[in-house]
Design a protein around this motif. Structure first.
Motif, PDB file in Angstrom:
ATOM      1  N   THR A 111       0.732  -1.080   0.024  1.00 56.42           N
ATOM      2  CA  THR A 111       0.021  -0.301   0.040  1.00 56.42           C
ATOM      3  C   THR A 111       0.464   1.825  -0.514  1.00 56.42           C
ATOM      4  O   THR A 111       2.120   1.243   0.874  1.00 56.42           O
ATOM      5  N   VAL A 112      -0.027   1.865  -0.960  1.00 56.02           N
ATOM      6  CA  VAL A 112       1.115   3.901  -1.114  1.00 56.02           C
ATOM      7  C   VAL A 112       0.246   4.542  -0.366  1.00 56.02           C
ATOM      8  O   VAL A 112      -0.770   5.190  -0.240  1.00 56.02           O
ATOM      9  N   ASP A 113       1.163   5.482   0.578  1.00 54.01           N
ATOM     10  CA  ASP A 113       0.428   6.861   0.908  1.00 54.01           C
ATOM     11  C   ASP A 113       1.755   7.503   1.614  1.00 54.01           C
ATOM     12  O   ASP A 113       2.496   7.568   1.311  1.00 54.01           O
ATOM     13  N   LEU A 114       0.970   9.105   1.394  1.00 56.20           N
ATOM     14  CA  LEU A 114       1.953  10.075   1.599  1.00 56.20           C
ATOM     15  C   LEU A 114       2.329  10.358   2.749  1.00 56.20           C
ATOM     16  O   LEU A 114       1.584   9.972   3.783  1.00 56.20           O
ATOM     17  N   ALA A 115       3.413  10.677   2.817  1.00 52.31           N
ATOM     18  CA  ALA A 115       4.638  10.714   4.706  1.00 52.31           C
ATOM     19  C   ALA A 115       4.400  12.446   4.903  1.00 52.31           C
ATOM     20  O   ALA A 115       4.495  12.662   4.197  1.00 52.31           O
ATOM     21  N   ASP A 116       4.808  12.233   6.089  1.00 54.29           N
ATOM     22  CA  ASP A 116       5.084  13.733   6.361  1.00 54.29           C
ATOM     23  C   ASP A 116       6.297  14.098   6.642  1.00 54.29           C
ATOM     24  O   ASP A 116       7.228  12.698   7.563  1.00 54.29           O
ATOM     25  N   GLY A 117       7.032  14.866   6.201  1.00 48.87           N
ATOM     26  CA  GLY A 117       8.363  15.057   6.098  1.00 48.87           C
ATOM     27  C   GLY A 117       8.952  15.523   7.278  1.00 48.87           C
ATOM     28  O   GLY A 117      10.116  15.237   8.297  1.00 48.87           O
ATOM     29  N   ALA A 118       8.057  15.739   8.948  1.00 44.63           N
ATOM     30  CA  ALA A 118       8.057  15.419  10.340  1.00 44.63           C
ATOM     31  C   ALA A 118       8.522  14.232  10.992  1.00 44.63           C
ATOM     32  O   ALA A 118       9.999  14.785  11.754  1.00 44.63           O
ATOM     33  N   LEU A 119       8.416  13.608   9.905  1.00 42.99           N
ATOM     34  CA  LEU A 119       8.848  12.460  11.150  1.00 42.99           C
ATOM     35  C   LEU A 119      10.589  12.220  10.507  1.00 42.99           C
ATOM     36  O   LEU A 119      10.801  11.689  11.291  1.00 42.99           O
ATOM     37  N   PHE A 120      10.826  13.086  10.251  1.00 41.16           N
ATOM     38  CA  PHE A 120      12.959  12.680   9.845  1.00 41.16           C
ATOM     39  C   PHE A 120      13.240  13.468  10.642  1.00 41.16           C
ATOM     40  O   PHE A 120      13.962  13.246  11.157  1.00 41.16           O
ATOM     41  N   ASP A 121      12.170  14.890  10.302  1.00 37.84           N
ATOM     42  CA  ASP A 121      13.001  16.252  11.831  1.00 37.84           C
ATOM     43  C   ASP A 121      12.947  15.037  12.764  1.00 37.84           C
ATOM     44  O   ASP A 121      14.331  15.948  13.846  1.00 37.84           O
ATOM     45  N   GLU A 122      11.559  14.408  13.234  1.00 34.72           N
ATOM     46  CA  GLU A 122      11.734  14.329  14.951  1.00 34.72           C
ATOM     47  C   GLU A 122      13.565  12.919  14.836  1.00 34.72           C
ATOM     48  O   GLU A 122      13.433  13.175  15.911  1.00 34.72           O
ATOM     49  N   LEU A 123      13.481  11.970  13.933  1.00 32.78           N
ATOM     50  CA  LEU A 123      14.084  11.210  13.973  1.00 32.78           C
ATOM     51  C   LEU A 123      15.833  12.085  14.351  1.00 32.78           C
ATOM     52  O   LEU A 123      16.831  11.125  14.582  1.00 32.78           O
ATOM     53  N   VAL A 124      15.692  12.592  13.285  1.00 35.43           N
ATOM     54  CA  VAL A 124      17.106  13.645  13.304  1.00 35.43           C
ATOM     55  C   VAL A 124      17.356  14.099  14.751  1.00 35.43           C
ATOM     56  O   VAL A 124      18.500  13.904  15.034  1.00 35.43           O
ATOM     57  N   ARG A 125      16.675  14.909  15.174  1.00 37.70           N
ATOM     58  CA  ARG A 125      16.631  15.122  16.308  1.00 37.70           C
ATOM     59  C   ARG A 125      16.652  14.635  17.925  1.00 37.70           C
ATOM     60  O   ARG A 125      17.795  14.199  18.293  1.00 37.70           O
ATOM     61  N   ILE A 126      16.810  12.677  17.175  1.00 36.55           N
ATOM     62  CA  ILE A 126      16.568  11.999  18.345  1.00 36.55           C
ATOM     63  C   ILE A 126      18.488  11.234  18.199  1.00 36.55           C
ATOM     64  O   ILE A 126      18.843  11.479  19.073  1.00 36.55           O
ATOM     65  N   ALA A 127      18.691  11.440  17.212  1.00 37.94           N
ATOM     66  CA  ALA A 127      20.089  10.747  16.663  1.00 37.94           C
ATOM     67  C   ALA A 127      20.939  11.709  16.551  1.00 37.94           C
ATOM     68  O   ALA A 127      21.788  11.251  16.727  1.00 37.94           O
ATOM     69  N   ALA A 128      20.674  13.141  16.897  1.00 36.37           N
ATOM     70  CA  ALA A 128      21.542  14.130  17.117  1.00 36.37           C
ATOM     71  C   ALA A 128      23.009  13.630  17.971  1.00 36.37           C
ATOM     72  O   ALA A 128      22.595  13.223  19.136  1.00 36.37           O
ATOM     73  N   PRO A 129      24.274  14.331  17.385  1.00 38.23           N
ATOM     74  CA  PRO A 129      25.557  13.540  18.115  1.00 38.23           C
ATOM     75  C   PRO A 129      25.091  13.984  19.080  1.00 38.23           C
ATOM     76  O   PRO A 129      24.594  15.596  19.544  1.00 38.23           O
ATOM     77  N   GLU A 130      26.024  14.713  20.389  1.00 45.86           N
ATOM     78  CA  GLU A 130      26.275  14.846  21.902  1.00 45.86           C
ATOM     79  C   GLU A 130      27.107  15.710  21.667  1.00 45.86           C
ATOM     80  O   GLU A 130      28.423  15.187  21.213  1.00 45.86           O
TER      81      GLU A 130
END
Length: 379
Positions: free
Chosen positions: A91-110
């Motif tokens: 199945t295919v649908d549009l996603a929200d780019g905010a997902l990438f922003d959220e993951l980038v924040r989680i995985a940000a370096p210290e």
């Protein structure tokens, strides 16, 4: 529209359906094949397209896999398509780019700070040596072996979900519709046809007239059943420029690729458990805890790509976060400590010399050096 759309072609049939999607008088579309990540890019004839970065989020619970893809591209064409092979009905649908922003924040370096004593090239008195300081850091199946499972309009995308049983069917369909088959692509599609995979074909159908494929495209989410975690990459071997891949992998455990599949050794930039009851991450995972593994990989020579990324659980769920050091010159009150030390030593030496001079002026006798003692000779 945040960006423009592309298409890739993993199978001849997939490409056939792709062309079906492109049936809006796409004309003689296909010329050279440009690949990026999981599919083959098929641009307009005499057009150019380059994928600077492919970033995807992969979520797998052991039974169902979801892939959210986002591309950053540069091109001069308003028409292109890509096809992605998948191991099951998708199945295919549009996603929200905010997902990438959220993951980038989680995985940000210290970020940590540390100091150094002696001045470096961007510190006084060396900062002006070069004249400047250093820079800051569902349709019926066709009788030609290609079937259209479904077709949807998603934003600026025209999406077709396909099946195929003959790698040559795509080439035939392309020829019948005035298209050229990129050299070697049929052979790359054969493994998927043999394994009974299906395809998702996407073409750019911009609502804005004259739009071209450039910038960051809207992300798409694919969802399909799979008893293994796989990220299709084989078709990327048709790319004529170096490729960069970033993967956010969400699973029950820390994951690792079984091999480098012809690229550089994948680098882990983050590993750790994450829970998000809300936000786009929570919508993707259903609010369940996942272990997030972030992988970066370069493909300097895409022609060496020899398969798809198959990911497996690592031996241990070892957490990891990159540390980025911010090196600063050690100072005291805004003055470099090395300079204070130099001044202090110089002042001490000057004081010692001055005391010696004063002693001489007062006429104090200076004791002669002790005589040298010569050891007796041994007969």
């Amino acid at each position: 529209m945040r960006g423009n759309i592309q298409e890739r072609g993993p199978r001849p049939r997939a490409l056939v359906v792709l062309l079906l999607l492109l049936g809006f008088q796409l004309g003689a579309l296909v010329a050279p094949a440009h690949a990026c990540g999981c599919g083959a890019m098929v641009p307009d004839r005499n057009a150019s397209i380059s994928v600077g970065r492919e970033t995807s989020v992969v979520d797998w619970d052991g039974r169902t896999e979801q892939i959210v893809m986002r591309f950053t591209v540069t091109s001069d064409t308003p028409r292109a398509a890509w096809i992605m092979p998948v191991p099951g009905r998708a199945t295919v649908d549009l996603a929200d780019g905010a997902l990438f922003d959220e993951l980038v924040r989680i995985a940000a370096p210290e970020y940590r700070e540390r100091h150094y004593f002696w001045p470096r090239g961007n510190d006084w008195p060396f900062d002006d040596v070069d004249g400047a300081g250093a820079a800051p850091p569902g349709a019926a199946a066709r009788d030609d072996g290609v079937g259209v499972v479904g077709r949807e309009r998603l934003g600026d995308f025209d999406v077709a979900r396909l099946t195929a049983t003959d790698p040559d069917a795509l080439g035939d369909w392309l020829d019948e519709n005035g298209f050229e088959m990129p050299a070697g692509l049929t052979g790359d599609l054969e493994p998927y046809v043999e394994r009974g995979w299906e395809y998702v074909a996407v073409r750019l159908a911009p609502r804005e007239e004259g739009a071209v494929l450039t910038g960051t495209l809207d992300p798409l989410r694919l969802r399909f059943a799979s008893d293994e975690l796989v990220y299709p990459m084989r078709l990327s071997r048709r790319a004529d420029t170096a490729q960069a891949l970033g993967l956010f992998v969400l699973a029950d455990h820390r994951m690792e690729p079984r091999s480098a599949i012809g690229g550089s050794e994948p680098e882990v930039t983050y590993a750790g458990r994450v829970t998000s009851p809300g936000g786009e991450l929570g919508r993707l995972t259903g609010g369940k805890e996942r272990f997030l593994t972030v992988l970066d990989q370069e493909f300097p020579d895409p022609s060496r790509i020899n398969g798809d990324h198959e990911l497996r659980a690592a031996a241990e769920d070892t957490p990891f976060r990159r540390v980025v050091w911010d090196d600063d010159l050690l100072t005291l009150g805004g003055v470099p400590v090395w300079l204070l030390t130099f001044v202090a030593v110089a002042a001490g030496a000057s004081a010692a010399v001055l005391r010696g001079v004063r002693a001489r002026r007062r006429g104090r006798p200076v004791e002669p050096p002790a005589p040298m003692r010569v050891p007796p000779r041994v007969p």
